[in-house]
Enzyme design. Structure first.
Site, PDB file in Angstrom:
ATOM      1  N   SER A  46       0.827  -1.211   0.000  1.00  0.00           N
ATOM      2  CA  SER A  46       0.000   0.000   0.000  1.00  0.00           C
ATOM      3  C   SER A  46       0.859   1.259   0.000  1.00  0.00           C
ATOM      4  O   SER A  46       2.002   1.257   0.450  1.00  0.00           O
ATOM      5  CB  SER A  46      -0.908   0.031   1.230  1.00  0.00           C
ATOM      6  OG  SER A  46      -1.787  -1.057   1.221  1.00  0.00           O
TER       7      SER A  46
HETATM    8  N1  SAH Z   1      -1.093  -4.160   3.813  1.00  0.00           N
HETATM    9  C1  SAH Z   1      -0.548  -4.780   2.647  1.00  0.00           C
HETATM   10  C2  SAH Z   1      -1.534  -4.627   1.507  1.00  0.00           C
HETATM   11  C3  SAH Z   1      -1.434  -5.707   0.549  1.00  0.00           C
HETATM   12  S1  SAH Z   1      -2.619  -5.614  -0.759  1.00  0.00           S
HETATM   13  C4  SAH Z   1       0.772  -4.150   2.273  1.00  0.00           C
HETATM   14  O1  SAH Z   1       0.915  -2.927   2.426  1.00  0.00           O
HETATM   15  O2  SAH Z   1       1.652  -4.837   1.783  1.00  0.00           O
HETATM   16  C5  SAH Z   1      -3.990  -6.515  -0.088  1.00  0.00           C
HETATM   17  C6  SAH Z   1      -3.700  -7.903   0.401  1.00  0.00           C
HETATM   18  O3  SAH Z   1      -4.966  -8.494   0.734  1.00  0.00           O
HETATM   19  C7  SAH Z   1      -3.061  -8.824  -0.628  1.00  0.00           C
HETATM   20  O4  SAH Z   1      -1.901  -9.395  -0.080  1.00  0.00           O
HETATM   21  C8  SAH Z   1      -4.129  -9.867  -0.888  1.00  0.00           C
HETATM   22  O5  SAH Z   1      -3.605 -11.144  -1.194  1.00  0.00           O
HETATM   23  C9  SAH Z   1      -4.905  -9.873   0.404  1.00  0.00           C
HETATM   24  N2  SAH Z   1      -6.274 -10.394   0.303  1.00  0.00           N
HETATM   25  C10 SAH Z   1      -7.145 -10.279  -0.735  1.00  0.00           C
HETATM   26  N3  SAH Z   1      -8.306 -10.881  -0.454  1.00  0.00           N
HETATM   27  C11 SAH Z   1      -8.176 -11.399   0.807  1.00  0.00           C
HETATM   28  C12 SAH Z   1      -9.037 -12.152   1.663  1.00  0.00           C
HETATM   29  N4  SAH Z   1     -10.267 -12.504   1.300  1.00  0.00           N
HETATM   30  N5  SAH Z   1      -8.565 -12.503   2.885  1.00  0.00           N
HETATM   31  C13 SAH Z   1      -7.306 -12.152   3.287  1.00  0.00           C
HETATM   32  N6  SAH Z   1      -6.446 -11.451   2.513  1.00  0.00           N
HETATM   33  C14 SAH Z   1      -6.866 -11.085   1.287  1.00  0.00           C
END
Ligand code: SAH
Length: 213
Positions: A64
């Site tokens: 993010s």
């Molecule tokens: N906070 C993280 C954001 C990653 S993007 C960072 O800054 O690195 C969002 C993340 O949510 C991804 O890794 C994706 O795989 C995860 N995600 C998507 N759908 C999901 C679900 N149903 N349950 C858990 N994680 C999920």
């Protein structure tokens, strides 16, 4: 990989950028200034680590934007020892911010590759979440509920009901809601069946996925 003076300098510029965009909570700004974001990125993007932008990580996901991480963290109104559920571990950058602010973090990720990588990597940097879970954020984490705060770091087409039920009274759910564009939404649990909702403008996230792929 190392943290150098050059990285530290670039981080201070990032702190200034995020501050200029409206983040005021000192503890949150300090966290952005301390956490070596370049270590959370894939090697191809190392030079971009201290730009205030989201970047690709493994499994077609993104780390993010720092401003977004700071904005969501502010909305949680964290106190040390708060029990926090994070949905979407991803690179672990947001997890590190929460750990640094003293929260007990439970973090769910549904991409196995990221779950494996980040649950090994974060403790090596000294950020210790209570638990990493390979699972589905739509159902939350009933066994560990209730939480002082729940933070969803992917775009949710709707607010998953189980998450509301897993908040303490007074607890805060921070969740971007929408399909192509999301509205940052804060839901505060006021009573067993009473919730107060606040909206904070548009953000863009990768989707919170419903079906495994
Ligand atoms: N906070 C993280 C954001 C990653 S993007 C960072 O800054 O690195 C969002 C993340 O949510 C991804 O890794 C994706 O795989 C995860 N995600 C998507 N759908 C999901 C679900 N149903 N349950 C858990 N994680 C999920």
């Amino acid at each position: 990989m190392k943290d150098t003076f050059k990285h530290q300098g670039m981080r201070q510029q990032l702190v200034a950028t995020v501050k200029k965009k409206g983040i005021t909570e000192v503890k949150v700004l300090d966290a952005i200034g301390k956490i070596p974001r370049h270590l959370f990125m894939d090697s191809g993007f190392l030079d971009h680590a201290y730009q205030d932008k989201a970047f690709p990580i493994a499994a077609d996901q993104t780390i993010s934007q720092p401003y977004t991480v700071a904005f969501q963290t502010e909305l949680l109104k964290l106190q040390p020892c708060h029990k926090i559920l994070e949905i979407g571990t991803g690179s672990g950058y947001q997890t590190a911010v929460l750990c640094l602010l003293g929260a007990q973090v439970y973090s769910i990720e549904r991409q196995h590759e990221l779950y494996k990588k980040t649950s090994k990597f974060l403790p090596k940097l000294g950020y210790r979440a209570k638990k990493f879970i390979f699972g589905d954020g739509y159902i939350g984490l009933k066994d560990e509920a209730p939480f002082d705060g729940i933070i969803v770091t992917a775009g949710a087409p709707f607010v998953p009901k189980p998450l509301l039920g897993q908040l303490k009274i007074g607890g805060r759910l921070v969740i971007p809601v929408g399909d192509d564009v999301q509205i940052m939404t804060l839901i505060i649990r006021k009573g067993p069946k009473e919730f107060e909702q606040h909206e904070f403008g548009e953000f863009r996230f990768v989707p919170l996925l419903e079906d495994k792929n």
